[in-house]
Write a protein that holds these residues in place. Structure first.
Motif, PDB file in Angstrom:
ATOM      1  N   ARG A 178       0.801  -1.225   0.000  1.00  0.00           N
ATOM      2  CA  ARG A 178       0.000   0.000   0.000  1.00  0.00           C
ATOM      3  C   ARG A 178       0.833   1.274   0.000  1.00  0.00           C
ATOM      4  NH1 ARG A 178      -5.172  -1.717   3.852  1.00  0.00           N
ATOM      5  NH2 ARG A 178      -6.283  -2.797   2.167  1.00  0.00           N
ATOM      6  N   ARG A 179       2.021   1.239   0.599  1.00  0.00           N
ATOM      7  CA  ARG A 179       2.804   2.469   0.713  1.00  0.00           C
ATOM      8  C   ARG A 179       4.057   2.473  -0.148  1.00  0.00           C
ATOM      9  NH1 ARG A 179       4.371   3.543   6.550  1.00  0.00           N
ATOM     10  NH2 ARG A 179       5.215   5.407   5.541  1.00  0.00           N
ATOM     11  N   PHE A 180       4.665   1.304  -0.384  1.00  0.00           N
ATOM     12  CA  PHE A 180       5.926   1.267  -1.129  1.00  0.00           C
ATOM     13  C   PHE A 180       5.690   1.119  -2.629  1.00  0.00           C
ATOM     14  CE2 PHE A 180      10.137  -0.949  -2.054  1.00  0.00           C
ATOM     15  CZ  PHE A 180      10.866   0.222  -1.985  1.00  0.00           C
TER      16      PHE A 180
ATOM     17  N   PHE B 120      22.613  14.223  14.067  1.00  0.00           N
ATOM     18  CA  PHE B 120      22.196  12.827  14.020  1.00  0.00           C
ATOM     19  C   PHE B 120      20.679  12.741  13.868  1.00  0.00           C
ATOM     20  CE2 PHE B 120      26.330  12.774  15.909  1.00  0.00           C
ATOM     21  CZ  PHE B 120      26.929  11.672  15.312  1.00  0.00           C
ATOM     22  N   ASP B 121      20.277  11.899  12.933  1.00  0.00           N
ATOM     23  CA  ASP B 121      18.864  11.633  12.658  1.00  0.00           C
ATOM     24  C   ASP B 121      18.081  12.917  12.381  1.00  0.00           C
ATOM     25  OD1 ASP B 121      19.334   8.917  12.980  1.00  0.00           O
ATOM     26  OD2 ASP B 121      18.929   8.977  15.125  1.00  0.00           O
ATOM     27  N   ALA B 122      18.742  13.854  11.677  1.00  0.00           N
ATOM     28  CA  ALA B 122      18.114  15.123  11.329  1.00  0.00           C
ATOM     29  C   ALA B 122      17.726  15.187   9.858  1.00  0.00           C
ATOM     30  CB  ALA B 122      19.058  16.278  11.663  1.00  0.00           C
ATOM     31  N   VAL B 123      17.931  14.116   9.119  1.00  0.00           N
ATOM     32  CA  VAL B 123      17.660  14.086   7.684  1.00  0.00           C
ATOM     33  C   VAL B 123      16.309  13.421   7.431  1.00  0.00           C
ATOM     34  CG1 VAL B 123      18.410  13.183   5.450  1.00  0.00           C
ATOM     35  CG2 VAL B 123      20.099  14.067   7.071  1.00  0.00           C
ATOM     36  N   THR B 124      15.388  14.145   6.846  1.00  0.00           N
ATOM     37  CA  THR B 124      14.084  13.590   6.485  1.00  0.00           C
ATOM     38  C   THR B 124      14.191  12.805   5.183  1.00  0.00           C
ATOM     39  OG1 THR B 124      13.471  15.519   5.189  1.00  0.00           O
ATOM     40  CG2 THR B 124      12.958  15.570   7.549  1.00  0.00           C
ATOM     41  N   ALA B 125      13.145  12.074   4.850  1.00  0.00           N
ATOM     42  CA  ALA B 125      13.129  11.326   3.594  1.00  0.00           C
ATOM     43  C   ALA B 125      13.274  12.279   2.402  1.00  0.00           C
ATOM     44  CB  ALA B 125      11.840  10.515   3.478  1.00  0.00           C
ATOM     45  N   LYS B 126      12.577  13.407   2.441  1.00  0.00           N
ATOM     46  CA  LYS B 126      12.685  14.387   1.357  1.00  0.00           C
ATOM     47  C   LYS B 126      14.098  14.916   1.247  1.00  0.00           C
ATOM     48  CE  LYS B 126      10.839  18.814  -0.254  1.00  0.00           C
ATOM     49  NZ  LYS B 126       9.897  19.939   0.047  1.00  0.00           N
TER      50      LYS B 126
ATOM     51  N   ALA C  16      10.479   7.373   2.506  1.00  0.00           N
ATOM     52  CA  ALA C  16      10.033   7.392   3.901  1.00  0.00           C
ATOM     53  C   ALA C  16       9.738   5.979   4.398  1.00  0.00           C
ATOM     54  CB  ALA C  16       8.794   8.271   4.050  1.00  0.00           C
ATOM     55  N   VAL C  17       9.207   5.125   3.528  1.00  0.00           N
ATOM     56  CA  VAL C  17       8.963   3.728   3.898  1.00  0.00           C
ATOM     57  C   VAL C  17      10.288   3.016   4.144  1.00  0.00           C
ATOM     58  CG1 VAL C  17       7.963   1.537   3.163  1.00  0.00           C
ATOM     59  CG2 VAL C  17       6.807   3.681   2.599  1.00  0.00           C
TER      60      VAL C  17
ATOM     61  N   LEU D  43      13.175   4.412   5.028  1.00  0.00           N
ATOM     62  CA  LEU D  43      13.767   4.908   6.268  1.00  0.00           C
ATOM     63  C   LEU D  43      13.066   4.350   7.500  1.00  0.00           C
ATOM     64  CD1 LEU D  43      14.666   8.670   5.683  1.00  0.00           C
ATOM     65  CD2 LEU D  43      16.177   6.689   5.812  1.00  0.00           C
ATOM     66  N   GLY D  44      11.743   4.226   7.437  1.00  0.00           N
ATOM     67  CA  GLY D  44      11.022   3.642   8.558  1.00  0.00           C
ATOM     68  C   GLY D  44      11.480   2.225   8.846  1.00  0.00           C
ATOM     69  N   ASP D  45      11.695   1.456   7.793  1.00  0.00           N
ATOM     70  CA  ASP D  45      12.191   0.094   7.947  1.00  0.00           C
ATOM     71  C   ASP D  45      13.606   0.094   8.521  1.00  0.00           C
ATOM     72  OD1 ASP D  45      12.089  -2.880   7.346  1.00  0.00           O
ATOM     73  OD2 ASP D  45      13.765  -2.304   6.060  1.00  0.00           O
ATOM     74  N   LEU D  46      14.464   0.989   8.029  1.00  0.00           N
ATOM     75  CA  LEU D  46      15.846   1.056   8.524  1.00  0.00           C
ATOM     76  C   LEU D  46      15.894   1.491   9.988  1.00  0.00           C
ATOM     77  CD1 LEU D  46      17.605   2.664   5.427  1.00  0.00           C
ATOM     78  CD2 LEU D  46      17.872   0.318   6.251  1.00  0.00           C
ATOM     79  N   TYR D  47      15.081   2.476  10.358  1.00  0.00           N
ATOM     80  CA  TYR D  47      15.045   2.914  11.754  1.00  0.00           C
ATOM     81  C   TYR D  47      14.575   1.781  12.669  1.00  0.00           C
ATOM     82  CZ  TYR D  47      16.049   7.882  11.009  1.00  0.00           C
ATOM     83  OH  TYR D  47      16.664   9.079  10.718  1.00  0.00           O
ATOM     84  N   ALA D  48      13.623   0.993  12.197  1.00  0.00           N
ATOM     85  CA  ALA D  48      13.142  -0.134  12.991  1.00  0.00           C
ATOM     86  C   ALA D  48      14.248  -1.157  13.224  1.00  0.00           C
ATOM     87  CB  ALA D  48      11.947  -0.795  12.300  1.00  0.00           C
ATOM     88  N   ARG D  49      15.227  -1.187  12.323  1.00  0.00           N
ATOM     89  CA  ARG D  49      16.347  -2.127  12.448  1.00  0.00           C
ATOM     90  C   ARG D  49      17.574  -1.505  13.099  1.00  0.00           C
ATOM     91  NH1 ARG D  49      18.278  -4.117   7.610  1.00  0.00           N
ATOM     92  NH2 ARG D  49      17.115  -2.803   6.174  1.00  0.00           N
ATOM     93  N   GLY D  50      17.458  -0.217  13.522  1.00  0.00           N
ATOM     94  CA  GLY D  50      18.528   0.380  14.304  1.00  0.00           C
ATOM     95  C   GLY D  50      19.469   1.299  13.557  1.00  0.00           C
ATOM     96  N   ILE D  51      19.067   1.820  12.419  1.00  0.00           N
ATOM     97  CA  ILE D  51      19.942   2.702  11.640  1.00  0.00           C
ATOM     98  C   ILE D  51      20.101   4.052  12.339  1.00  0.00           C
ATOM     99  CG2 ILE D  51      18.230   3.917  10.238  1.00  0.00           C
ATOM    100  CD1 ILE D  51      21.318   2.331   8.707  1.00  0.00           C
ATOM    101  N   THR D  52      21.232   4.695  12.128  1.00  0.00           N
ATOM    102  CA  THR D  52      21.467   6.076  12.547  1.00  0.00           C
ATOM    103  C   THR D  52      21.938   6.860  11.321  1.00  0.00           C
ATOM    104  OG1 THR D  52      22.105   5.425  14.782  1.00  0.00           O
ATOM    105  CG2 THR D  52      22.812   7.598  14.045  1.00  0.00           C
ATOM    106  N   ILE D  53      21.477   8.112  11.188  1.00  0.00           N
ATOM    107  CA  ILE D  53      21.925   8.977  10.099  1.00  0.00           C
ATOM    108  C   ILE D  53      22.789  10.082  10.680  1.00  0.00           C
ATOM    109  CG2 ILE D  53      21.251  10.469   8.193  1.00  0.00           C
ATOM    110  CD1 ILE D  53      18.620   9.041   8.007  1.00  0.00           C
ATOM    111  N   VAL D  54      24.003  10.213  10.183  1.00  0.00           N
ATOM    112  CA  VAL D  54      24.914  11.287  10.575  1.00  0.00           C
ATOM    113  C   VAL D  54      25.035  12.239   9.393  1.00  0.00           C
ATOM    114  CG1 VAL D  54      26.924   9.885   9.890  1.00  0.00           C
ATOM    115  CG2 VAL D  54      27.225  11.840  11.426  1.00  0.00           C
ATOM    116  N   SER D  55      25.018  13.548   9.651  1.00  0.00           N
ATOM    117  CA  SER D  55      25.050  14.511   8.541  1.00  0.00           C
ATOM    118  C   SER D  55      25.637  15.835   8.999  1.00  0.00           C
ATOM    119  CB  SER D  55      23.638  14.732   7.982  1.00  0.00           C
ATOM    120  OG  SER D  55      22.786  15.299   8.975  1.00  0.00           O
TER     121      SER D  55
END
Length: 271
Positions: free
Chosen positions: A33-35, A140-146, A168-169, A171-183
């Protein structure tokens, strides 16, 4: 019979998905439905029962429209083969110039190879020590999907692109698995930590030193870290000449092939 999914097929789709993949219970519905969207979800049906499914997720590459085949499930190899051909044909009729896939192992790579797909989007994997540097700063974790979509266009314009909603879908999956975004203003990276190692699944920056600053900032956040394992596109300029090459994706062209030797594909909700 091959056809598009209808809303009433969702339960059957979820059952087939669960039989093939060890995923959270809601992932099949989210993927459909979303991807991809129900309008891009194809089924093989026999005697009223769903035998195979595949999602044709819209993507772009070099200004061309295409699709990413994801989540291929099947109770029968012949049904899977026919369904992939049908999905590709339907997408071509909609204007797709190419189809891409990320095979889940050698057997699926051989399957896609038999359907006209060829290897592409090779990666490089390298290991680097990460030094302690209190002056290395990042967010950290300041980057949105857009924003991630915008950064990918900036640093790697020859990239297989998802739109912001579909990213966004991912990233949601990656965050659920423990990802971190550095920027910071000079690049970004997505990483997982395991013991004393940071595993960067994507890293893009102005140059090697800018990438090192991101890794050093990640070390400051994570504590005791000794090294980073980094995956980049084989043609990316970061740490050029370092690392070992790894196969990743495959592509099938709808018409005349175009050059993808320098193209990049990653973060694709892999199966």
């Amino acid at each position: 019979m091959f056809r598009l999914m209808e809303p009433s097929d969702l339960t059957a789709v979820e059952e087939l998905w669960a039989a093939q993949w060890d995923d959270p219970a809601d992932l099949a519905e989210k993927a459909v439905r979303r991807f991809a969207g129900e309008e891009n979800t194809y089924l093989a049906e026999e005697n009223g029962a769903v035998q195979a499914l595949v999602l044709a997720v819209p993507v772009t590459l070099q200004g061309r429209r295409g699709c990413y085949l994801y989540g291929l499930c099947s109770r029968d190899d012949n049904a899977a083969a026919g369904l992939v051909d049908y999905a590709c044909d339907q997408q071509i009729k909609k204007g797709a110039a190419f189809m891409v896939a990320v095979p889940a192992g050698a057997q699926q790579a051989a399957f896609y190879g038999s359907r006209g797909f060829a290897r592409a989007f090779e990666l490089r994997c390298l290991t680097r020590e990460v030094r302690r540097n209190l002056w290395s700063q990042a967010d950290f974790d300041a980057v949105t999907a857009k924003k991630l979509c915008e950064l990918r266009k900036k640093y790697c314009p020859d990239c297989v692109e998802l739109d912001a909603g579909r990213m966004a879908v991912v990233l949601g999956d990656l965050y659920a698995r423990g990802i971190t975004i550095v920027s910071n203003d000079h690049g970004y990276g997505l990483y997982f930590r395991k013991e004393d190692t940071l595993f960067f699944v994507e890293l893009m920056a102005d140059d090697d030193r800018a990438a090192e600053v991101l890794m050093e900032a990640a070390r400051q956040k994570q504590g005791v870290v000794e090294k980073a394992v980094i995956t980049v596109g084989s043609a990316q300029p970061l740490f050029l000449g370092e690392g070992t090459r790894q196969e990743y994706g495959m592509i099938r062209f709808a018409g005349a092939p175009f050059d993808v030797s320098g193209s990049y594909m990653r973060l694709m909700m892999e199966k």
